[in-house]
Design an enzyme around this catalytic site. Structure first.
Site, PDB file in Angstrom:
ATOM      1  N   LYS A 166       4.990  -0.148 -29.662  1.00 11.53           N
ATOM      2  CA  LYS A 166       4.390  -1.246 -28.810  1.00 11.53           C
ATOM      3  C   LYS A 166       4.090  -2.589 -29.830  1.00 11.53           C
ATOM      4  O   LYS A 166       4.242  -2.341 -31.154  1.00 11.53           O
ATOM      5  CB  LYS A 166       3.081  -1.144 -28.348  1.00 11.53           C
ATOM      6  CG  LYS A 166       2.535  -1.930 -27.118  1.00 11.53           C
ATOM      7  CD  LYS A 166       3.092  -1.257 -25.901  1.00 11.53           C
ATOM      8  CE  LYS A 166       2.479  -2.187 -24.572  1.00 11.53           C
ATOM      9  NZ  LYS A 166       2.966  -1.463 -23.561  1.00 11.53           N
ATOM     10  N   GLY A 190      -6.456  -3.965  -6.571  1.00 10.90           N
ATOM     11  CA  GLY A 190      -5.555  -4.859  -7.339  1.00 10.90           C
ATOM     12  C   GLY A 190      -4.090  -4.879  -6.518  1.00 10.90           C
ATOM     13  O   GLY A 190      -3.095  -3.707  -6.636  1.00 10.90           O
ATOM     14  N   VAL A 191      -3.788  -6.046  -5.769  1.00 10.05           N
ATOM     15  CA  VAL A 191      -2.597  -5.933  -5.078  1.00 10.05           C
ATOM     16  C   VAL A 191      -1.607  -7.112  -5.593  1.00 10.05           C
ATOM     17  O   VAL A 191      -1.026  -7.912  -4.796  1.00 10.05           O
ATOM     18  CB  VAL A 191      -2.580  -6.320  -3.427  1.00 10.05           C
ATOM     19  CG1 VAL A 191      -3.269  -4.854  -3.032  1.00 10.05           C
ATOM     20  CG2 VAL A 191      -3.870  -7.344  -3.408  1.00 10.05           C
ATOM     21  N   GLY A 192      -1.289  -7.136  -6.739  1.00  8.93           N
ATOM     22  CA  GLY A 192      -0.293  -8.003  -7.604  1.00  8.93           C
ATOM     23  C   GLY A 192       0.934  -7.465  -7.487  1.00  8.93           C
ATOM     24  O   GLY A 192       1.337  -6.920  -6.499  1.00  8.93           O
ATOM     25  N   LYS A 193       1.722  -7.590  -8.456  1.00  7.26           N
ATOM     26  CA  LYS A 193       3.097  -7.214  -8.682  1.00  7.26           C
ATOM     27  C   LYS A 193       3.398  -5.758  -8.370  1.00  7.26           C
ATOM     28  O   LYS A 193       4.314  -5.513  -7.342  1.00  7.26           O
ATOM     29  CB  LYS A 193       3.623  -7.479 -10.152  1.00  7.26           C
ATOM     30  CG  LYS A 193       3.858  -8.874 -10.445  1.00  7.26           C
ATOM     31  CD  LYS A 193       4.757  -8.960 -11.741  1.00  7.26           C
ATOM     32  CE  LYS A 193       4.013  -8.515 -12.856  1.00  7.26           C
ATOM     33  NZ  LYS A 193       5.084  -8.630 -14.104  1.00  7.26           N
ATOM     34  N   VAL A 194       2.437  -4.911  -8.739  1.00  6.70           N
ATOM     35  CA  VAL A 194       2.614  -3.402  -8.508  1.00  6.70           C
ATOM     36  C   VAL A 194       1.910  -3.014  -7.018  1.00  6.70           C
ATOM     37  O   VAL A 194       2.620  -2.517  -6.105  1.00  6.70           O
ATOM     38  CB  VAL A 194       2.186  -2.557  -9.521  1.00  6.70           C
ATOM     39  CG1 VAL A 194       2.434  -1.212  -8.807  1.00  6.70           C
ATOM     40  CG2 VAL A 194       3.268  -2.695 -10.683  1.00  6.70           C
ATOM     41  N   GLY A 195       0.841  -3.576  -6.794  1.00  5.35           N
ATOM     42  CA  GLY A 195       0.006  -3.169  -5.677  1.00  5.35           C
ATOM     43  C   GLY A 195       0.506  -3.621  -4.445  1.00  5.35           C
ATOM     44  O   GLY A 195       0.336  -2.696  -3.423  1.00  5.35           O
ATOM     45  N   HIS A 196       1.089  -4.507  -4.265  1.00  5.28           N
ATOM     46  CA  HIS A 196       1.424  -5.182  -3.042  1.00  5.28           C
ATOM     47  C   HIS A 196       2.642  -4.390  -2.704  1.00  5.28           C
ATOM     48  O   HIS A 196       3.131  -3.901  -1.466  1.00  5.28           O
ATOM     49  CB  HIS A 196       1.926  -6.619  -2.840  1.00  5.28           C
ATOM     50  CG  HIS A 196       3.292  -7.043  -3.403  1.00  5.28           C
ATOM     51  ND1 HIS A 196       3.566  -7.348  -4.670  1.00  5.28           N
ATOM     52  CD2 HIS A 196       4.165  -7.128  -2.880  1.00  5.28           C
ATOM     53  CE1 HIS A 196       4.765  -7.812  -4.726  1.00  5.28           C
ATOM     54  NE2 HIS A 196       5.441  -7.693  -3.575  1.00  5.28           N
TER      55      HIS A 196
END
EC number: 1.4.1.23
Length: 362
Positions: free
Chosen positions: A88, A188-194
């Protein structure tokens, strides 16, 4: 940096959280770049992990974060079945203020200087467009745009992997992988959640959502006028009556001494990284009879995608690999039951075994 010998170096050389192979401190005064590249393990192959761009309170905090994140990537890549170790990088500073093309190019040169021991990608504060710039100086860069030979946004396969983890949890707990008529709460319904909402609604699950951004919630509700409802906040969501599955898909630390006692869900399976606030929370979940699908196992769809870029990206091939998250998650639950330990500990044991078995041959 103060008290390094009592902090970072102790972690690196003398603690159970250490064992890293290499840590590189990078500085380019002309561009303002200050970065840390941490390589935890190359037992399975070149270390793979994203680049986090964040305004850390101190350089020591940045190094510590890089060490922790790199170690986590070793376990994630091992459980994903990838021929990659864990690494990382963190860039210190506010990306909104100091991110420039010159800085990203300088960073790319430092990654390139490692000769392929570390392969980078996107993380918090970095995006596909940034990786396109880094790649101009470093061929060991993934997460690039399709126009530049990459796969683009990895959130599609990340959500698909979480969905497979949910199906595995349903199979283990209820004897049927179907999520039809199950009530799933997503924080959380952002990039992954939606994307996760789409998978669940396609199967006929009932979904309850929340997000700190009202526009994100509204977008989902407008798209799904039936079968999706909203909770006021995460605290309200985790207390929702009749919740079968809770999916933390935002910040880490979602499972804590405060949240676990009030969770109504029987399963926790989400995309957020580092969901356990501290060691021991996994036992608290088990004591309450809540089945926990380890985060770094079920959210591995994204790293599967970026790893595939190195061989010439093929979506169908990646989706087939991400589908195996179902079998991997089931195997973890079986190991946990056999050994009498929480699933998080079982996942760690399996990952450690794979890395240990690989070392003599490299």
């Amino acid at each position: 940096m103060t008290d390094v010998s009592d902090g970072v170096l102790h972690t690196l050389f003398r603690s159970d959280q250490g064992g890293h192979e290499q840590v590189v401190l990078c500085q380019d005064r002309a561009s303002g770049l200050k970065a840390v590249i941490a390589i935890h393990s190359t037992a399975l192959g070149p270390a793979l992990g994203g680049t986090r761009f964040y305004p850390y309170a101190s350089e020591e905090e940045a190094v510590a974060d890089a060490l922790n994140l790199a170690r986590g990537m070793s376990y994630k890549n091992a459980m994903a079945g990838l021929d990659h170790g864990g690494g990382k990088a963190v860039i210190i500073g506010d990306p909104e203020r100091i991110k420039t093309e010159e800085l990203l190019l300088a960073y790319g040169r430092f990654v390139a200087s490692l000769g392929g021991r570390y392969v980078t990608a996107c993380d918090v504060g970095t995006y596909v467009a940034d990786m396109d710039v880094v790649a101009r100086e470093c061929r060991w860069t993934t997460g690039r745009s399709p126009e530049n030979g990459g796969a683009g946004d990895s959130s599609v396969l990340t959500s698909y992997g979480v969905y497979q983890g949910m199906r595995a949890a349903a199979q283990h707990l209820w004897g049927d992988p179907s999520l039809r008529d199950r009530k799933v709460g997503i924080a959380g319904v952002g990039k992954v959640g939606h994307h996760l909402v789409e998978h669940l609604r396609a199967e006929g699950a009932e979904v309850v959502i929340t997000d700190v951004r009202e526009d994100a919630v509204r977008r989902i509700l407008d798209r799904h006028p039936e079968g999706v409802s909203a909770a006021a906040d995460t605290e309200a969501l985790i207390r929702t009556e009749g919740l079968d599955i809770y999916a933390p898909c935002a910040l880490g630390g979602a499972l804590s001494d405060e949240t676990v006692p009030v969770l109504t869900a029987k399963v926790v399976c989400g995309a957020a990284n580092n969901q356990l606030a501290h060691p021991g929370v996994e036992k608290d979940l088990a004591d309450r009879g809540i089945l926990y699908a380890p985060d770094y196992v079920v959210n591995a769809g994204g790293v599967i995608q970026v790893a595939d870029e190195l061989n010439g990206f093929d979506f169908d091939r990646c989706k087939a690999k991400a589908s195996k998250i179902f079998d991997t998650t089931l195997a973890i639950f079986a190991r946990a039951k056999e050994d009498g330990i929480p699933p998080a500990a079982a996942a760690d044991r399996i990952a450690e075994q794979r890395m240990a078995e690989a070392r003599p041959s490299r």
